[in-house]
Design an enzyme around this catalytic site. Structure first.
Site, PDB file in Angstrom:
ATOM      1  N   ARG A  56       0.860  -1.195   0.000  1.00 31.31           N
ATOM      2  CA  ARG A  56       0.000   0.000   0.000  1.00 31.31           C
ATOM      3  C   ARG A  56       0.894   1.242   0.000  1.00 31.31           C
ATOM      4  NH1 ARG A  56      -1.476   1.748   4.638  1.00 31.31           N
ATOM      5  NH2 ARG A  56      -2.220  -0.248   5.452  1.00 31.31           N
ATOM      6  N   TYR A 108     -16.149  16.953 -15.176  1.00 30.25           N
ATOM      7  CA  TYR A 108     -16.552  15.545 -15.212  1.00 30.25           C
ATOM      8  C   TYR A 108     -17.666  15.290 -14.182  1.00 30.25           C
ATOM      9  CZ  TYR A 108     -16.029  10.472 -14.816  1.00 30.25           C
ATOM     10  OH  TYR A 108     -16.258   9.132 -14.772  1.00 30.25           O
TER      11      TYR A 108
HETATM   12  C1  LIG Z   1     -12.975   9.551 -16.347  1.00 30.77           C
HETATM   13  C2  LIG Z   1     -12.626  10.890 -15.812  1.00 30.77           C
HETATM   14  C3  LIG Z   1     -12.406  11.088 -14.441  1.00 30.77           C
HETATM   15  C4  LIG Z   1     -12.553   9.975 -13.424  1.00 30.77           C
HETATM   16  O1  LIG Z   1     -11.619   8.993 -13.592  1.00 30.77           O
HETATM   17  P1  LIG Z   1     -11.864   7.422 -13.270  1.00 30.77           P
HETATM   18  O2  LIG Z   1     -10.592   6.801 -13.673  1.00 30.77           O
HETATM   19  O3  LIG Z   1     -13.059   6.988 -14.062  1.00 30.77           O
HETATM   20  O4  LIG Z   1     -12.139   7.347 -11.795  1.00 30.77           O
HETATM   21  C5  LIG Z   1     -12.024  12.351 -14.014  1.00 30.77           C
HETATM   22  N1  LIG Z   1     -11.912  13.379 -14.894  1.00 30.77           N
HETATM   23  C6  LIG Z   1     -12.144  13.221 -16.201  1.00 30.77           C
HETATM   24  C7  LIG Z   1     -11.991  14.404 -17.107  1.00 30.77           C
HETATM   25  C8  LIG Z   1     -12.520  11.986 -16.710  1.00 30.77           C
HETATM   26  O5  LIG Z   1     -12.751  11.848 -18.027  1.00 30.77           O
END
Ligand SMILES: *Cc1c(COP(=O)(O)O)cnc(C)c1O
Length: 388
Positions: A56, A108
């Site tokens: 970890r 996002y």
């Molecule tokens: C997909 C995405 C995230 C989140 O990432 P995960 O790997 O799905 O947890 C954050 N920001 C953007 C712009 C994304 O496209």
């Protein structure tokens, strides 16, 4: 373990992507970093070890990935996480209850959900403001603003924010600037060189590039913030396993090649869509119809692989197109070698449906892959002829 890039800063990104973090294995000479599938490490004596105690805290495959990610973004340090959301959540632990975060209003959906539905319940304050409107954005700074959060280009509206201007704004108020650089990737834009304090990635997307692994990262220069984040990475424990680190490390070696192909193909597809009579609007930073075309040219070295568009036939036509393309797979996510299509409103952005971030139900988003551009255009032409 140190994540100081071993590669020379003067090297070009294509070279850094291939070499950073990767040293022949000291035991066998293996050229590629092994998948150190172990949770713990033998100690020579009580508390005497080779820098690895427990996976970890540190794992050699993760160290290699972190070194490569730091080098790609031109940063001193990188930390890898089990997902993009895990990286964002860990970074937000730098903000204390009673402090304020100014966030772009087109981020996002998962980021909005984390900020608005979870972290706001722990005493953090958030404002969501259009980062493309620099006046309104600056006016939303508060005396207790600790962090400015930007995504550029945004998802799915592909709006841009001026990173250098936002860094100046944040620093004038004693706040940090974090940039989610997932859509551009370090090949097209390097926020640390424009003044950002933190770069965040969902490595699930372009950096991994093959839609076969979920991951996230934070890249930064500041040693003190790094020490705190390294502590948080271990204390919270949202770390990627060695197999996931290996896959991401394997993917990022071809990042420069893939981004060039994504940009080339998306430019051709965006031009095709803008000329099509069934299409009412195409949003792509590489088209001079994009309201921030000049900023895109200035801030990014290419327009990227993401395109959003709206059809004259509205939501019904959008659903037909999304359902019937063959090379564009109907799926969430983006940034892989294969082309994907989705409708943000009922899919990726369903979690923001009743919020100010809600998107047009007829909006179609495509992630243009690295297939042959003409094949992709033919696939779109076939379905667009049915809705035009
Ligand atoms: C997909 C995405 C995230 C989140 O990432 P995960 O790997 O799905 O947890 C954050 N920001 C953007 C712009 C994304 O496209």
């Amino acid at each position: 373990m140190s994540t100081q890039p071993k590669t020379n800063a003067k090297l070009h990104l294509e070279t850094i992507a291939v070499h950073a973090g990767v040293e022949p294995d000291p035991v066998s000479g293996a050229v590629m970093t092994p998948i150190y599938q172990t949770s713990t490490y033998a100690q020579a004596d009580v508390a005497v070890h080779k820098g690895y105690e427990y996976s970890r805290t540190d794992n050699p495959t993760r160290t290699a990935l972190q070194t490569a990610l730091a080098a790609l973004e031109g940063g001193r340090h990188a930390l890898a996480f089990a997902s993009g959301m895990a990286a964002i959540d860990t970074l937000l632990r730098l903000v204390k209850p009673g402090e304020h975060v100014l966030c772009g209003n087109d981020v996002y959906g998962g980021t909005f959900r984390l900020f608005d539905k979870i972290l706001s319940g722990y005493g953090l304050e958030f404002s969501f403001v259009d980062a493309a409107d620099s006046g309104a954005f600056a006016a939303a700074m508060q005396p207790n603003t600790r962090l400015v959060w930007l995504e550029t280009p945004t998802n799915p509206m592909l709006r841009l924010a001026d990173i250098a201007a936002a860094a100046e704004l944040a620093h004038a108020h004693g706040a940090w600037l974090a940039v989610d650089n997932t859509f551009a990737s370090p090949v097209l834009q390097r926020p640390l060189t424009l003044g950002a304090d933190f770069v965040v990635h969902s490595t699930t997307k372009y950096i991994g590039g093959h839609s076969d692994v979920v991951g996230g990262a934070i890249v930064l220069n500041d040693d003190e913030a790094y020490a705190r984040l390294k502590f948080l990475q271990n204390a919270i424990g949202a770390v990627p396993g060695p197999m996931d680190c290996f896959l991401t490390l394997r993917g990022l070696k071809t990042l420069a090649l893939r981004m060039a192909a994504h940009c080339r193909n998306a430019t051709l597809v965006a031009q095709y869509l803008s000329d099509h009579t069934a299409v009412s609007q195409v949003i792509y930073p590489g088209l001079d119809s994009h309201p921030q075309y000049d900023l895109a040219r200035r801030q990014m070295s290419g327009p990227g692989g993401m395109i959003s568009f709206i059809l004259h036939g509205g939501e019904a036509a959008a659903r037909t197109v999304a359902r019937e393309t063959r090379l564009f797979t109907l799926a969430e996510s983006l940034g892989g070698v294969e082309s994907l299509i989705e409708l943000p409103a009922p899919m990726t952005h369903a979690s923001v449906a009743d919020s100010p971030l809600a998107v047009d139900p007829g909006l179609v988003r495509i992630s243009v892959g690295i297939e042959n551009a003409q094949d992709l255009i033919d696939d779109l032409a076939r379905v667009l002829s049915r809705v035009g």
